[in-house]
Design a protein around this motif. Structure first.
Motif, PDB file in Angstrom:
ATOM      1  N   PRO A  75      71.152  -0.215  57.146  1.00  0.00           N
ATOM      2  CA  PRO A  75      69.810   0.146  56.660  1.00  0.00           C
ATOM      3  C   PRO A  75      69.311   1.451  57.261  1.00  0.00           C
ATOM      4  CG  PRO A  75      69.884  -2.177  57.277  1.00  0.00           C
ATOM      5  CD  PRO A  75      71.145  -1.559  57.764  1.00  0.00           C
ATOM      6  N   GLN A  76      69.685   1.735  58.511  1.00  0.00           N
ATOM      7  CA  GLN A  76      69.274   2.990  59.131  1.00  0.00           C
ATOM      8  C   GLN A  76      69.965   4.181  58.477  1.00  0.00           C
ATOM      9  OE1 GLN A  76      66.917   3.323  61.293  1.00  0.00           O
ATOM     10  NE2 GLN A  76      66.584   1.187  61.854  1.00  0.00           N
ATOM     11  N   VAL A  77      71.221   4.000  58.064  1.00  0.00           N
ATOM     12  CA  VAL A  77      71.926   5.065  57.343  1.00  0.00           C
ATOM     13  C   VAL A  77      71.201   5.374  56.034  1.00  0.00           C
ATOM     14  CG1 VAL A  77      74.054   5.651  56.114  1.00  0.00           C
ATOM     15  CG2 VAL A  77      74.164   4.585  58.376  1.00  0.00           C
ATOM     16  N   GLY A  78      70.805   4.318  55.317  1.00  0.00           N
ATOM     17  CA  GLY A  78      70.059   4.527  54.074  1.00  0.00           C
ATOM     18  C   GLY A  78      68.752   5.249  54.306  1.00  0.00           C
ATOM     19  N   PHE A  79      68.056   4.881  55.390  1.00  0.00           N
ATOM     20  CA  PHE A  79      66.797   5.554  55.699  1.00  0.00           C
ATOM     21  C   PHE A  79      67.046   6.998  56.097  1.00  0.00           C
ATOM     22  CE2 PHE A  79      63.098   6.593  58.339  1.00  0.00           C
ATOM     23  CZ  PHE A  79      62.076   6.217  57.491  1.00  0.00           C
ATOM     24  N   GLY A  80      68.186   7.258  56.779  1.00  0.00           N
ATOM     25  CA  GLY A  80      68.531   8.629  57.137  1.00  0.00           C
ATOM     26  C   GLY A  80      68.789   9.491  55.921  1.00  0.00           C
ATOM     27  N   VAL A  81      69.413   8.908  54.888  1.00  0.00           N
ATOM     28  CA  VAL A  81      69.634   9.645  53.635  1.00  0.00           C
ATOM     29  C   VAL A  81      68.291  10.065  53.035  1.00  0.00           C
ATOM     30  CG1 VAL A  81      70.509   9.482  51.284  1.00  0.00           C
ATOM     31  CG2 VAL A  81      71.842   8.526  53.175  1.00  0.00           C
ATOM     32  N   LEU A  82      67.320   9.138  53.064  1.00  0.00           N
ATOM     33  CA  LEU A  82      66.004   9.434  52.490  1.00  0.00           C
ATOM     34  C   LEU A  82      65.235  10.446  53.335  1.00  0.00           C
ATOM     35  CD1 LEU A  82      64.805   5.841  51.466  1.00  0.00           C
ATOM     36  CD2 LEU A  82      65.718   7.604  49.962  1.00  0.00           C
ATOM     37  N   SER A  83      65.113  10.159  54.637  1.00  0.00           N
ATOM     38  CA  SER A  83      64.184  10.916  55.485  1.00  0.00           C
ATOM     39  C   SER A  83      64.751  12.226  55.993  1.00  0.00           C
ATOM     40  CB  SER A  83      63.749  10.058  56.681  1.00  0.00           C
ATOM     41  OG  SER A  83      64.856   9.753  57.505  1.00  0.00           O
ATOM     42  N   MET A  84      66.059  12.350  56.069  1.00  0.00           N
ATOM     43  CA  MET A  84      66.658  13.584  56.577  1.00  0.00           C
ATOM     44  C   MET A  84      67.288  14.411  55.456  1.00  0.00           C
ATOM     45  SD  MET A  84      66.027  13.722  59.775  1.00  0.00           S
ATOM     46  CE  MET A  84      65.465  12.641  61.084  1.00  0.00           C
ATOM     47  N   PHE A  85      68.215  13.801  54.708  1.00  0.00           N
ATOM     48  CA  PHE A  85      68.971  14.572  53.727  1.00  0.00           C
ATOM     49  C   PHE A  85      68.144  14.900  52.488  1.00  0.00           C
ATOM     50  CE2 PHE A  85      72.038  14.719  50.122  1.00  0.00           C
ATOM     51  CZ  PHE A  85      72.645  15.915  50.474  1.00  0.00           C
ATOM     52  N   LEU A  86      67.584  13.899  51.825  1.00  0.00           N
ATOM     53  CA  LEU A  86      66.852  14.159  50.582  1.00  0.00           C
ATOM     54  C   LEU A  86      65.530  14.871  50.845  1.00  0.00           C
ATOM     55  CD1 LEU A  86      67.472  10.850  48.588  1.00  0.00           C
ATOM     56  CD2 LEU A  86      68.653  13.047  48.387  1.00  0.00           C
ATOM     57  N   SER A 190      67.633   4.583  66.232  1.00  0.00           N
ATOM     58  CA  SER A 190      67.440   4.852  64.802  1.00  0.00           C
ATOM     59  C   SER A 190      67.492   6.344  64.510  1.00  0.00           C
ATOM     60  CB  SER A 190      66.112   4.252  64.328  1.00  0.00           C
ATOM     61  OG  SER A 190      65.012   4.815  65.020  1.00  0.00           O
ATOM     62  N   LEU A 191      66.881   7.150  65.367  1.00  0.00           N
ATOM     63  CA  LEU A 191      66.882   8.595  65.133  1.00  0.00           C
ATOM     64  C   LEU A 191      68.291   9.168  65.261  1.00  0.00           C
ATOM     65  CD1 LEU A 191      65.118  11.006  64.479  1.00  0.00           C
ATOM     66  CD2 LEU A 191      64.673  11.304  66.915  1.00  0.00           C
ATOM     67  N   CYS A 192      69.090   8.620  66.155  1.00  0.00           N
ATOM     68  CA  CYS A 192      70.482   9.051  66.280  1.00  0.00           C
ATOM     69  C   CYS A 192      71.240   8.800  64.977  1.00  0.00           C
ATOM     70  CB  CYS A 192      71.146   8.303  67.437  1.00  0.00           C
ATOM     71  SG  CYS A 192      72.913   8.654  67.622  1.00  0.00           S
ATOM     72  N   ILE A 193      71.074   7.619  64.400  1.00  0.00           N
ATOM     73  CA  ILE A 193      71.763   7.286  63.149  1.00  0.00           C
ATOM     74  C   ILE A 193      71.267   8.172  62.020  1.00  0.00           C
ATOM     75  CG2 ILE A 193      72.180   5.461  61.455  1.00  0.00           C
ATOM     76  CD1 ILE A 193      71.830   3.463  63.796  1.00  0.00           C
ATOM     77  N   HIS A 194      69.955   8.388  61.953  1.00  0.00           N
ATOM     78  CA  HIS A 194      69.395   9.217  60.882  1.00  0.00           C
ATOM     79  C   HIS A 194      69.941  10.639  60.935  1.00  0.00           C
ATOM     80  CE1 HIS A 194      65.597   6.457  61.036  1.00  0.00           C
ATOM     81  NE2 HIS A 194      66.661   5.840  60.579  1.00  0.00           N
ATOM     82  N   THR A 195      69.953  11.222  62.136  1.00  0.00           N
ATOM     83  CA  THR A 195      70.370  12.620  62.247  1.00  0.00           C
ATOM     84  C   THR A 195      71.874  12.776  62.021  1.00  0.00           C
ATOM     85  OG1 THR A 195      70.432  12.324  64.661  1.00  0.00           O
ATOM     86  CG2 THR A 195      68.465  13.348  63.721  1.00  0.00           C
ATOM     87  N   LEU A 196      72.684  11.844  62.506  1.00  0.00           N
ATOM     88  CA  LEU A 196      74.126  11.938  62.263  1.00  0.00           C
ATOM     89  C   LEU A 196      74.441  11.747  60.773  1.00  0.00           C
ATOM     90  CD1 LEU A 196      75.677  10.077  65.336  1.00  0.00           C
ATOM     91  CD2 LEU A 196      75.584  12.542  64.890  1.00  0.00           C
ATOM     92  N   THR A 197      73.679  10.884  60.104  1.00  0.00           N
ATOM     93  CA  THR A 197      73.837  10.744  58.654  1.00  0.00           C
ATOM     94  C   THR A 197      73.518  12.059  57.957  1.00  0.00           C
ATOM     95  OG1 THR A 197      73.234   8.399  58.760  1.00  0.00           O
ATOM     96  CG2 THR A 197      73.058   9.486  56.617  1.00  0.00           C
ATOM     97  N   GLY A 198      72.400  12.682  58.346  1.00  0.00           N
ATOM     98  CA  GLY A 198      72.039  13.972  57.777  1.00  0.00           C
ATOM     99  C   GLY A 198      73.079  15.041  58.069  1.00  0.00           C
ATOM    100  N   ALA A 199      73.635  15.038  59.305  1.00  0.00           N
ATOM    101  CA  ALA A 199      74.642  16.028  59.668  1.00  0.00           C
ATOM    102  C   ALA A 199      75.871  15.913  58.778  1.00  0.00           C
ATOM    103  CB  ALA A 199      75.035  15.864  61.133  1.00  0.00           C
TER     104      ALA A 199
END
Length: 296
Positions: A75-86, A190-199
């Motif tokens: 779920p954190q990966v999905g949130f990272g796609v939304l909040s960081m990448f998109l 959570s922020l670690c997962i979000h940023t690595l997903t965005g990276a």
């Protein structure tokens, strides 16, 4: 809007201090981009911002806090796609398509309005008439601050839609983060997962467009990266995620209305850009609106 009940031990100055930190961090992204925008493409800039942030947080995420299990990570990966990448990528793409920067900034700073609209049906957080009036006043203040830099431009129509869509995506992500307990893990994890997903996603984009992944070895790029990682990512997003857990989502995002005038203060203090009378008027109007919206 129904405020979260007062928890034992919550100091009355907690929200003002967190709101101040949020506004400073949220508006500081301009500074890092100002240092790096002539050194690298936007996609490469975002890749290194996300990668450095994630790698710095990774040892802490693995050692401190609950063990990271796949069911909690996905779920954190999905949130990272939304909040960081998109979210960040959508605005970056719009700017590259020559949507005027002032218009992009204005649409981005209307995020709280979208959050208010979504939080009522999805979270049941209702605003009173006074708080709706405060929201309208805050939006008016943002418009006053942004008026001098607004232009329509000649970008393709889809690029304008991209700016609105990116803002709505992050608004939805904020509301979902507030409402879903599955997203509630320690902020550093959570922020670690979000940023690595965005990276990962920004890295693939950089390779796809032929930018490569090598960073510019210049002083300005290093300064900009340090600023984007430490202040615009760690400080801003950590305070934002923590605030969402402690306070109503509409109250938290209302503070973002203050980002445009504070950004102009950053520009004046660091780069000598002039301050205008409209900025001070807009700041006063926005402060009044945020105060009305944030009151319990």
């Amino acid at each position: 809007m129904t405020d979260a009940p007062t928890m034992p031990g919550r100091h009355p100055l907690l929200w003002p201090l967190m709101a101040t930190a949020l506004v400073i961090g949220w508006s500081s992204g301009f500074v890092g981009i100002r240092f790096t925008n002539e050194e690298a493409s936007v996609v490469l800039l975002l890749f290194w911002r996300m990668l450095l942030s994630g790698l710095i947080l990774l040892p802490f995420a693995l050692v401190f806090g609950p063990r990271l299990r796949l069911g909690a990570v996905l779920p954190q990966v999905g949130f990272g796609v939304l909040s960081m990448f998109l979210y960040l990528g959508g605005f970056a793409l719009a700017i590259e398509q020559r949507v005027p920067t002032g218009l992009v900034a204005l649409i981005s700073d209307l995020l709280p309005l979208a959050v208010v609209a979504l939080s009522q049906p999805l979270l049941g957080e209702r605003l009173s008439g006074r708080q709706w009036l405060g929201t309208a006043i805050a939006v008016a203040g943002v418009l006053i601050v942004s008026l001098d830099s607004l232009s329509v431009g000649t970008a393709p129509l889809w690029a304008y839609a991209m700016t609105v869509g990116s803002m709505l995506v992050f608004a939805l992500a904020s509301v979902l983060h507030k409402g879903r307990r599955s997203l509630h893990m320690p902020v550093h994890q959570s922020l670690c997962i979000h940023t690595l997903t965005g990276a990962l996603l920004f890295g693939l984009c950089a390779l796809a467009v032929g930018d490569g992944l090598r960073p510019p070895m210049t002083r300005d790029f290093a300064i900009g990266m340090a600023w984007l990682v430490l202040i615009a990512t760690f400080a801003a997003y950590s305070v934002y995620y923590t605030s969402l857990r402690l306070f109503p989502v509409a109250k938290v995002t209302a503070a973002i209305y203050l980002s445009p005038p504070v950004t102009m203060i950053w520009a004046w203090a660091l780069f000598g850009e002039p301050l205008t009378g409209a900025m001070f008027v807009g700041l006063a109007v926005t402060l009044a609106g945020v105060w009305m919206t944030s009151r319990g």
